[in-house]
Design an enzyme around this catalytic site. Structure first.
Site, PDB file in Angstrom:
ATOM      1  N   HIS A 258       0.847  -1.193   0.000  1.00  0.00           N
ATOM      2  CA  HIS A 258       0.000   0.000   0.000  1.00  0.00           C
ATOM      3  C   HIS A 258       0.880   1.241   0.000  1.00  0.00           C
ATOM      4  O   HIS A 258       1.970   1.243   0.581  1.00  0.00           O
ATOM      5  CB  HIS A 258      -0.916  -0.001   1.234  1.00  0.00           C
ATOM      6  CG  HIS A 258      -2.064   0.952   1.127  1.00  0.00           C
ATOM      7  ND1 HIS A 258      -1.929   2.297   1.409  1.00  0.00           N
ATOM      8  CD2 HIS A 258      -3.358   0.769   0.763  1.00  0.00           C
ATOM      9  CE1 HIS A 258      -3.100   2.893   1.225  1.00  0.00           C
ATOM     10  NE2 HIS A 258      -3.970   1.993   0.830  1.00  0.00           N
ATOM     11  N   ASP A 314      -7.708  -4.811  -0.872  1.00  0.00           N
ATOM     12  CA  ASP A 314      -8.203  -5.538  -2.045  1.00  0.00           C
ATOM     13  C   ASP A 314      -7.968  -7.042  -1.969  1.00  0.00           C
ATOM     14  O   ASP A 314      -8.710  -7.810  -2.579  1.00  0.00           O
ATOM     15  CB  ASP A 314      -7.531  -4.997  -3.314  1.00  0.00           C
ATOM     16  CG  ASP A 314      -7.840  -3.533  -3.535  1.00  0.00           C
ATOM     17  OD1 ASP A 314      -9.033  -3.195  -3.580  1.00  0.00           O
ATOM     18  OD2 ASP A 314      -6.901  -2.728  -3.638  1.00  0.00           O
TER      19      ASP A 314
END
EC number: 2.3.3.16
Length: 387
Positions: A258, A314
């Protein structure tokens, strides 16, 4: 001097009271409340109220708010008829963006500018799920299912999508997913909404722009790519070699890493638990495959002494949506069902923040590195004389 495009990373551009990401500690805060606490104790409707109004509702406020949401769920019949004119393979995000913008042509809200923005926020939170469910029905030659006012926000969407009312466990799983995706500070789509709002454009225009930003695979489309990866792997025993092969080729493992979190994304921990629960309920292999992808990727990166890498939102949300029987290409629109609450809150803040009652038009500076005057300049030559 040439300015490198760094995507505005780590460049503060505005104050906000809506949400905070503490990337070092792995925390996500909505209006002062830890998102993990909200997923345990709250529901999506309450979180929407919190984002829009900066406090949790009392019982009277909550009942009034949920009543408004339920009353605003239906979309114009003409809008559903118009959907039938679209090609059936149109991308759901293109459909959503178009019909979000079209809402401005159907509704003429009255009141002060701030009151109108609040009304439009309710309209969007309520109608985005109906637009998405209607399109899923229309493109499959089925009649849209009208909203059920007896159902919660999460349950009603799943009902409009499939025609079946989910059990309480499935309803709660989806409700928690909506809470987790409701806001995430100045991500690409939220920044797009605020940038448009800074021009004094209305709520529908700003949110339509946000939908467009979310449609990109580097933003909202990532969990779709994760599910494609899981379907390609097929079996837990194939995961290790599959991941090793991709990393050796220099490919990215979708769902891992991320831009902001330097440790575990707190949302991924909750979604991991939901994925495990649904796998146990359905007997499907997607949790085990995903877990193996996570473990293998982390181990390889650690052995290379490059950096620790953790799953993002995700990685596990892909399998959760798949096990909720949501079509893969609706993953990103599902994201929008939740995030529209955050977008609306940011648009209102951008327009009406106490510290800046009038929006400051966003106008970043670029460094021109093309041809100009002098030896590198361009002299206009008539088209007949050009070689």
């Amino acid at each position: 001097m040439e300015t490198k495009n760094i995507g505005l990373r780590n460049i503060p551009i505005a104050d906000t009271k809506i949400s905070l990401i503490d990337g070092e500690k792995g925390k996500l805060i909505y209006r002062g409340f830890d998102v993990l606490d909200l997923t345990k104790n709250s529901n999506f409707e309450e979180c929407c109220f919190l984002l829009l109004h900066d406090h949790l509702p009392n019982r009277i406020e909550f009942n009034e708010f949920t009543t408004k949401l339920k009353e605003a769920r239906a979309i114009p019949e003409q809008m559903q008829k118009n959907m039938k004119n679209w090609r059936k393979n149109a991308h759901p995000m293109d459909v959503l963006q178009a019909f979000v913008a079209a809402l401005a042509g159907y509704y003429d809200e009255q009141g002060s500018e701030k009151e109108i923005s609040q009304q439009r926020a309710i309209n969007l939170i309520s109608k985005v799920p109906t637009i998405i469910a209607s399109w899923e029905r229309v493109r499959n030659d089925k009649e849209p299912i009208q909203p059920d006012p007896e159902l919660s926000h999460a349950s009603n969407f799943l009902y409009m999508l499939t025609g079946n009312k989910p059990d309480k466990e499935m309803e709660r799983v989806f409700d928690v997913c909506l809470i987790l995706h409701a806001d995430h500070t100045f991500n690409a789509s939220t920044f797009a909404a605020r940038e448009v709002a800074s021009t004094r454009a209305h709520m529908y225009s700003a949110v339509s722009a946000a939908v467009g930003a979310l449609s990109g695979e580097l933003h909202g489309g990532a969990n779709y790519e994760v599910m494609k990866m899981l379907l390609d792997i097929k079996d837990e025993n194939n995961a290790t070699n599959w991941v090793k092969s991709r990393i050796e080729k220099g490919d990215r493992i979708m769902g891992m890493g991320h831009a902001v979190y330097k440790t575990v994304d707190p949302r991924s921990m909750v979604l991991k638990g939901l994925s495990k629960k649904l796998s146990e309920k359905t007997g499907l292999p997607w949790y085990n495959i995903t877990k193996k992808v996570e473990e293998t990727t982390s181990e390889i990166m650690k052995n290379r002494k490059e950096r620790d890498i953790f799953p993002n939102v995700d990685l596990y949300s892909a399998s959760v949506y798949y096990m909720l029987n949501i079509p893969m290409d609706l993953n990103t629109p599902i994201f929008a069902i939740s995030r529209v609450s955050g977008w609306a809150a940011h648009v209102i803040e951008e327009k009406f923040a106490e510290a800046a009652p009038k929006p400051m038009l966003y106008r970043p500076k670029a460094t021109y590195v093309g041809k100009y005057e002098g030896p590198q300049g361009c002299n206009y030559i008539p088209i007949e004389e050009r070689k």
